[in-house]
Design a protein around this motif. Structure first.
Motif, short mmCIF file in Angstrom:
data_model
loop_
_atom_site.label_atom_id
_atom_site.label_comp_id
_atom_site.label_asym_id
_atom_site.label_seq_id
_atom_site.Cartn_x
_atom_site.Cartn_y
_atom_site.Cartn_z
N THR A 367 0.84 -1.20 0.00
CA THR A 367 0.00 0.00 0.00
C THR A 367 0.87 1.25 0.00
OG1 THR A 367 -1.78 -1.14 1.19
CG2 THR A 367 -1.79 1.27 1.23
N ASP A 369 -0.70 4.44 -0.19
CA ASP A 369 -1.44 5.47 0.53
C ASP A 369 -2.84 4.94 0.83
OD1 ASP A 369 -1.86 8.24 1.50
OD2 ASP A 369 -3.31 8.31 -0.14
N ALA A 370 -3.33 5.24 1.99
CA ALA A 370 -4.70 4.87 2.38
C ALA A 370 -5.26 5.98 3.26
CB ALA A 370 -4.71 3.53 3.10
N SER A 371 -6.02 6.86 2.65
CA SER A 371 -6.57 7.98 3.41
C SER A 371 -7.75 8.58 2.66
CB SER A 371 -5.50 9.05 3.64
OG SER A 371 -5.04 9.57 2.40
N THR A 374 -9.71 6.49 -0.01
CA THR A 374 -9.01 5.87 -1.14
C THR A 374 -7.91 4.94 -0.62
OG1 THR A 374 -7.36 7.63 -1.37
CG2 THR A 374 -9.42 7.88 -2.59
N ARG A 375 -7.57 3.97 -1.44
CA ARG A 375 -6.45 3.08 -1.14
C ARG A 375 -5.66 2.86 -2.42
NH1 ARG A 375 -9.14 -0.70 0.39
NH2 ARG A 375 -8.93 -2.29 -1.23
N GLU A 377 -2.45 1.05 -4.14
CA GLU A 377 -1.56 -0.09 -3.96
C GLU A 377 -0.74 -0.34 -5.22
OE1 GLU A 377 -4.30 -3.20 -1.61
OE2 GLU A 377 -5.29 -2.16 -3.26
N HIS A 398 -9.03 11.60 -5.46
CA HIS A 398 -7.59 11.37 -5.42
C HIS A 398 -6.92 12.24 -6.48
CE1 HIS A 398 -3.84 9.09 -4.80
NE2 HIS A 398 -3.69 9.18 -6.11
#
Length: 458
Positions: A367, A369-371, A374-375, A377, A398
């Motif tokens: 991963t 970014d996960a915030s 949104t994720r 990968e 995003h």
């Protein structure tokens, strides 16, 4: 009104000149283009109508239309004497590429014995993909660095090919739509599942062949004993396969097909149904005996499968997948339930001296970014490019920084890209002049896209 420049030797030089100018410019010119993917191709005379301008942020707005049609070119040339770029486009109903917009990639179907490949960015003898009807290499000819990983185009630099984006689309017919059972020593393949045929796999969970059956391997006690039994089963099947292929090859001659023609699915099924019953029964029994040695792996839409080197594998009927691969072109075919068109033999014996027998280990994607709903990968990571999978909750947004070019293709739901909806299996190209890419999910369900982008040279 566009300036008439006549025939130009270096279209790239025009780009360098006009894209850095402060004043807007409209030009019309011709140039010679030789297709690098067709070694013996005679040069084409192409005609390009272009417009250069800069926005409030001094961002380049570059629009172009390219044609090989001399009558169309003559009509454009005549209108240049009295009309602006926009008026010419409207008058002749031209579809223009605006490089500051997300550009829809138009596909080319490449027939295969098991179904077809759907190309989004292919450039070769078998097919050339387009944007608004203009072949990708034509656009590259007037936009230096269009497909380059370098953030800044370089005058007279060689034109790169874009990242190859394609979908494997096997027939939904069982056996007919199964791909080669093969392995690679160098090549890495990554499949991203986009669609599972409901008739072939009613539950929505499909199976592809992957590796060897671990229970059967354990029952034989040693790899040597397992390999010996598997090779014997393959030899038995190959014998009946050869008999069927010879029969069908003779039928091709009778029906006026060449040995290289890809037959329509209905024709293939009809011919197979006319084979002697005893031969058909024997083929099915020996194929099932042979395939009992292979392992399977469950897949659903959105899954990302990185095929390990030396692992035998085969995408199965009714499973569509985006395929990304490293630039290696070698394979070992262990078996195929049809005649192999590209070579006259199987590589089972040599492949089994190389093959991995390990159980499947599914490594989670990393991963980035996960915030904020949104994720992001990493779906595939090659030396020259990376593929990211971006998942959105409803209402999520995003922003992607586009340092060179990138491509986006839909997986699940509907994502909005620069105000354009992206449906599953719909691909878009983003030119280097788009610095910030905005993606969002304005629906009530989850959405997912893939983003492919080149890595800058070290």
């Amino acid at each position: 009104m566009p300036h008439l420049l006549g025939k130009i030797d270096l279209p790239h030089a025009l780009f360098e000149r006009y894209c850095t100018a402060t004043d807007p410019a409209e030009i019309f010119f011709s140039f010679s283009y030789r297709a690098n993917h067709l070694p013996d191709e005679m040069p084409l005379e192409l005609f390009a109508l272009c417009k250069f301008s800069h926005g409030a942020q001094k961002d380049l707005d570059y629009a172009a239309f390219i044609t090989e049609n001399k009558l169309q070119a003559q009509a454009i040339s005549e209108l240049c004497e009295s009309s602006s770029f926009s008026e010419i486009v409207d008058s002749l109903a031209l579809t223009v590429v605006h490089f500051s917009e997300a550009l829809p990639l138009e596909t080319v179907d490449i027939p295969k014995p098991w179904g077809k490949e759907i190309w989004y960015t292919g450039i070769e003898k078998r097919g050339v993909c387009t944007i608004h009807g203009m072949p990708l290499p034509w656009l590259s000819a007037i936009y230096p660095g269009l497909f380059s990983a370098k953030p800044t185009p370089f005058l007279n630099s060689p034109s790169d090919d874009p990242i190859l984006l394609k979908i494997l689309a096997p027939s939904e017919v069982e056996v007919l739509g199964d791909l080669y059972f093969e392995l690679h020593t160098e090549k890495i393949e990554v499949y991203v599942i986009t669609h599972i045929d409901a008739n072939a796999w009613p539950t929505g969970v499909a199976k592809m062949r992957y590796g060897f059956d671990q229970k059967k391997l354990a029952a034989f006690g040693t790899r040597e004993a397992f390999t010996s039994a598997y090779l014997a089963a393959v030899d038995e099947y190959k014998s009946v396969r050869d008999t069927i292929d010879q029969t069908l090859s003779s039928r091709r001659v009778t029906e006026g097909f060449s040995q290289d023609d890809i037959l329509p699915t209905d024709t293939t099924i009809a011919w197979q149904n006319q084979l002697p019953d005893a031969l058909t029964v024997k083929e099915e029994a020996l194929r099932e005996k042979m395939e009992a040695f292979t392992g399977t792996r469950e897949v659903v839409v959105g899954d990302v499968i990185e095929v390990e080197r030396l692992t035998p594998h085969s995408l199965q009927h009714g499973i569509r997948a985006i395929e990304f691969q490293s630039p290696h072109y070698e394979r070992f075919i262990l078996s195929f339930a049809q005649k192999v068109m590209t070579q006259g033999h199987w590589d089972t014996q040599s492949a089994m001296t190389l093959a991995r027998f390990d159980p499947i280990i599914v490594n989670p994607m990393r991963t980035l970014d996960a915030s904020k709903g949104t994720r992001l990968e990493i779906a595939a990571d090659f030396d020259s490019f990376q593929v990211q999978r971006l998942t959105f909750a409803p209402g999520a947004v995003h922003r992607l920084q586009n340092t060179s070019y990138s491509m986006v293709i839909g997986l699940i739901g509907e994502t909005v890209l620069q105000s354009k909806p992206v449906a599953p299996e719909q691909g878009f190209f983003l030119a280097p002049e788009i610095k910030t890419v905005i993606l969002s999910n304005q629906s009530e369900g989850e959405s997912q896209v893939l983003i492919a982008l080149p890595k800058p040279p070290e």
